[in-house]
Design a protein around this motif. Structure first.
Motif, PDB file in Angstrom:
ATOM      1  N   ALA A 294      91.533  78.739  36.059  1.00 11.07           N
ATOM      2  CA  ALA A 294      91.139  78.479  34.670  1.00 11.07           C
ATOM      3  C   ALA A 294      91.610  77.122  34.160  1.00 11.07           C
ATOM      4  O   ALA A 294      91.227  76.716  33.060  1.00 11.07           O
ATOM      5  N   ARG A 295      92.403  76.400  34.930  1.00 15.70           N
ATOM      6  CA  ARG A 295      92.981  75.138  34.441  1.00 15.70           C
ATOM      7  C   ARG A 295      91.959  74.043  34.131  1.00 15.70           C
ATOM      8  O   ARG A 295      92.253  73.157  33.312  1.00 15.70           O
ATOM      9  N   PRO A 296      90.758  74.063  34.706  1.00 16.23           N
ATOM     10  CA  PRO A 296      89.784  73.031  34.315  1.00 16.23           C
ATOM     11  C   PRO A 296      89.239  73.176  32.896  1.00 16.23           C
ATOM     12  O   PRO A 296      88.487  72.314  32.439  1.00 16.23           O
ATOM     13  N   VAL A 297      89.580  74.246  32.185  1.00 15.31           N
ATOM     14  CA  VAL A 297      89.069  74.431  30.822  1.00 15.31           C
ATOM     15  C   VAL A 297      89.397  73.203  29.978  1.00 15.31           C
ATOM     16  O   VAL A 297      90.488  72.625  30.084  1.00 15.31           O
ATOM     17  N   ARG A 298      88.443  72.777  29.165  1.00  9.65           N
ATOM     18  CA  ARG A 298      88.673  71.640  28.275  1.00  9.65           C
ATOM     19  C   ARG A 298      89.469  72.083  27.050  1.00  9.65           C
ATOM     20  O   ARG A 298      89.130  73.080  26.409  1.00  9.65           O
ATOM     21  N   ILE A 299      90.517  71.346  26.751  1.00 14.14           N
ATOM     22  CA  ILE A 299      91.293  71.557  25.528  1.00 14.14           C
ATOM     23  C   ILE A 299      91.214  70.248  24.764  1.00 14.14           C
ATOM     24  O   ILE A 299      91.695  69.210  25.239  1.00 14.14           O
ATOM     25  N   GLN A 300      90.598  70.273  23.591  1.00 17.50           N
ATOM     26  CA  GLN A 300      90.323  69.022  22.886  1.00 17.50           C
ATOM     27  C   GLN A 300      90.359  69.220  21.378  1.00 17.50           C
ATOM     28  O   GLN A 300      90.371  70.344  20.886  1.00 17.50           O
ATOM     29  N   SER A 301      90.365  68.091  20.674  1.00 10.41           N
ATOM     30  CA  SER A 301      90.336  68.143  19.216  1.00 10.41           C
ATOM     31  C   SER A 301      88.922  68.452  18.729  1.00 10.41           C
ATOM     32  O   SER A 301      87.957  68.423  19.501  1.00 10.41           O
ATOM     33  N   ALA A 302      88.800  68.743  17.445  1.00  9.36           N
ATOM     34  CA  ALA A 302      87.525  69.173  16.876  1.00  9.36           C
ATOM     35  C   ALA A 302      86.494  68.058  16.905  1.00  9.36           C
ATOM     36  O   ALA A 302      86.809  66.876  16.784  1.00  9.36           O
ATOM     37  N   HIS A 303      85.239  68.463  17.047  1.00 10.42           N
ATOM     38  CA  HIS A 303      84.114  67.518  17.093  1.00 10.42           C
ATOM     39  C   HIS A 303      83.524  67.286  15.699  1.00 10.42           C
ATOM     40  O   HIS A 303      83.296  66.168  15.299  1.00 10.42           O
ATOM     41  N   LEU A 304      83.301  68.358  14.952  1.00 14.88           N
ATOM     42  CA  LEU A 304      82.641  68.248  13.655  1.00 14.88           C
ATOM     43  C   LEU A 304      83.598  67.996  12.493  1.00 14.88           C
ATOM     44  O   LEU A 304      83.213  67.450  11.474  1.00 14.88           O
ATOM     45  N   GLY A 305      84.825  68.441  12.627  1.00 12.32           N
ATOM     46  CA  GLY A 305      85.762  68.276  11.532  1.00 12.32           C
ATOM     47  C   GLY A 305      85.431  69.163  10.345  1.00 12.32           C
ATOM     48  O   GLY A 305      85.057  70.325  10.501  1.00 12.32           O
ATOM     49  N   ALA A 306      85.488  68.589   9.136  1.00 13.49           N
ATOM     50  CA  ALA A 306      85.376  69.380   7.909  1.00 13.49           C
ATOM     51  C   ALA A 306      84.023  70.056   7.743  1.00 13.49           C
ATOM     52  O   ALA A 306      83.916  71.069   7.048  1.00 13.49           O
ATOM     53  N   SER A 307      82.960  69.510   8.334  1.00 17.43           N
ATOM     54  CA  SER A 307      81.636  70.103   8.157  1.00 17.43           C
ATOM     55  C   SER A 307      81.389  71.306   9.072  1.00 17.43           C
ATOM     56  O   SER A 307      80.376  71.992   8.929  1.00 17.43           O
ATOM     57  N   ALA A 308      82.307  71.574  10.003  1.00 17.10           N
ATOM     58  CA  ALA A 308      82.091  72.648  10.981  1.00 17.10           C
ATOM     59  C   ALA A 308      81.897  74.004  10.308  1.00 17.10           C
ATOM     60  O   ALA A 308      81.037  74.791  10.716  1.00 17.10           O
ATOM     61  N   ALA A 309      82.707  74.297   9.287  1.00 16.21           N
ATOM     62  CA  ALA A 309      82.600  75.605   8.628  1.00 16.21           C
ATOM     63  C   ALA A 309      81.259  75.754   7.922  1.00 16.21           C
ATOM     64  O   ALA A 309      80.697  76.853   7.883  1.00 16.21           O
ATOM     65  N   LEU A 310      80.718  74.673   7.373  1.00 14.66           N
ATOM     66  CA  LEU A 310      79.414  74.736   6.717  1.00 14.66           C
ATOM     67  C   LEU A 310      78.310  75.000   7.735  1.00 14.66           C
ATOM     68  O   LEU A 310      77.438  75.851   7.520  1.00 14.66           O
ATOM     69  N   VAL A 311      78.353  74.298   8.860  1.00 11.62           N
ATOM     70  CA  VAL A 311      77.350  74.486   9.911  1.00 11.62           C
ATOM     71  C   VAL A 311      77.442  75.903  10.479  1.00 11.62           C
ATOM     72  O   VAL A 311      76.430  76.578  10.689  1.00 11.62           O
ATOM     73  N   GLY A 312      78.674  76.369  10.728  1.00 11.93           N
ATOM     74  CA  GLY A 312      78.861  77.709  11.279  1.00 11.93           C
ATOM     75  C   GLY A 312      78.434  78.800  10.325  1.00 11.93           C
ATOM     76  O   GLY A 312      77.815  79.790  10.728  1.00 11.93           O
ATOM     77  N   ALA A 313      78.760  78.634   9.035  1.00  3.97           N
ATOM     78  CA  ALA A 313      78.367  79.638   8.043  1.00  3.97           C
ATOM     79  C   ALA A 313      76.848  79.742   7.948  1.00  3.97           C
ATOM     80  O   ALA A 313      76.285  80.837   7.866  1.00  3.97           O
ATOM     81  N   ALA A 314      76.164  78.592   7.963  1.00  7.08           N
ATOM     82  CA  ALA A 314      74.702  78.598   7.899  1.00  7.08           C
ATOM     83  C   ALA A 314      74.105  79.292   9.118  1.00  7.08           C
ATOM     84  O   ALA A 314      73.150  80.077   8.995  1.00  7.08           O
ATOM     85  N   ALA A 315      74.670  79.022  10.296  1.00  3.34           N
ATOM     86  CA  ALA A 315      74.181  79.671  11.516  1.00  3.34           C
ATOM     87  C   ALA A 315      74.399  81.178  11.455  1.00  3.34           C
ATOM     88  O   ALA A 315      73.551  81.965  11.905  1.00  3.34           O
ATOM     89  N   PHE A 316      75.518  81.593  10.879  1.00  4.57           N
ATOM     90  CA  PHE A 316      75.794  83.022  10.724  1.00  4.57           C
ATOM     91  C   PHE A 316      74.752  83.674   9.826  1.00  4.57           C
ATOM     92  O   PHE A 316      74.243  84.762  10.115  1.00  4.57           O
TER      93      PHE A 316
END
Length: 296
Positions: A265-287
């Motif tokens: 499992a060590r190849p899994v990517r661990i990284q910082s956020a891509h969308l930042g503050a708008s992520a919750a808006l995009v995710g809520a709309a998709a939901f």
């Protein structure tokens, strides 16, 4: 299908129209009246929706702090961050005021879904290390909320390094006591007003601040390694204020995560956020689109 998405946070409420491609248009923000009770909080959200509403809008999506029963659109549990927020029937109130079907989910869950969309990940673990420590899990493209609506409360996992430290939930020895902004400040003996100042002092060479920051990163990384073994996600996204703490925090996190993860499992990517503050808006709309069955 255009959705008005609202993100209710402890200090700020944001709203925007989100189109079917995930484009965020017409962003509006307002101060969250967190200490004035649920009616004032809902009023602020509704006012933003009214500012954005037009004939193209089919639904409203609300991402909010607290444990959310998304089937009913009700807050079933909340801390004192939003006064008297538990028990609020958010979906019913917003629908009655704006005349649009309204769907509600936890804000960190929405953030996870938004990041999964942005990174095109079928499975994703979001770790939100801000004032508290929360998370969200997306598996096979679907958000996991759990039998009691509280999946992703990562901060309340046991943590040996936090033994004897009191957690915001009333428990003791939880990961949030070290791997959150508020926990990090408490663990430092209150020498700093917030985690940002602690990180700056650590970078400037303060040995005690550096030790606190490294201990926090290592504890969270160890937990992430265990969660990777449990969930086997495509990607782990680490967001929140602590994610801006620099190499003194990220270095121990990545090292201990690799130590704890199974070799496969060590190849899994661990990284910082891509969308930042708008992520919750995009995710809520998709939901909201997933609940209506309309993905166009």
């Amino acid at each position: 299908m255009t959705v008005i998405a609202v993100d209710i946070g402890g200090t700020k409420t944001a709203a925007a129209r989100v189109d079917s491609a995930g484009g965020v248009v017409g962003l509006r923000t307002a101060t969250t009246p967190a200490r004035h009770g649920p009616q004032a909080i809902v009023n602020t959200a509704v006012e933003l929706v009214h500012q954005l509403d037009d004939p193209s809008v089919s639904a409203v999506a609300v991402a909010a702090a607290g444990v959310i029963d998304s089937k009913r659109g009700v807050v079933v549990y909340a801390t004192d961050l939003l006064r008297d927020w538990a028990g609020t029937r958010v979906a019913d109130q917003v629908t009655a005021r704006v005349g649009r079907p309204t769907y509600v989910l936890n804000d960190v869950h929405a953030h996870a879904l938004g990041e999964a969309i942005a990174t095109d990940a079928e499975s994703l673990l979001l770790v939100a290390a801000g004032t508290g420590l929360g998370g969200g899990i997306v598996h096979a493209g679907r958000l996991l909320t759990g039998a009691h609506h509280c999946a992703g409360h990562l901060g309340h996992a046991p943590c040996p390094e936090a033994a004897g430290l009191r957690c915001s939930c009333g428990g003791e020895g939880h990961l949030e006591c070290l791997a959150s902004g508020s926990g990090l400040v408490s663990a430092s003996g209150g020498r700093f007003p917030d985690a940002k100042h602690l990180a700056a002092a650590a970078t400037a060479g303060d040995p005690d601040a550096a030790a606190c920051l490294e201990r926090s990163g290592a504890a969270l990384g160890r937990a992430i390694g265990g969660w990777v073994n449990l969930l086997d996600p495509d990607i782990v996204v680490v967001t929140g204020g602590l994610a801006d703490s620099g190499e003194l925090w990220w270095g121990p996190l990545l090292r201990t995560a690799a130590q704890e993860a199974l070799p496969v499992a060590r190849p899994v990517r661990i990284q910082s956020a891509h969308l930042g503050a708008s992520a919750a808006l995009v995710g809520a709309a998709a939901f909201a689109r997933s609940r209506t069955g309309n993905h166009d």
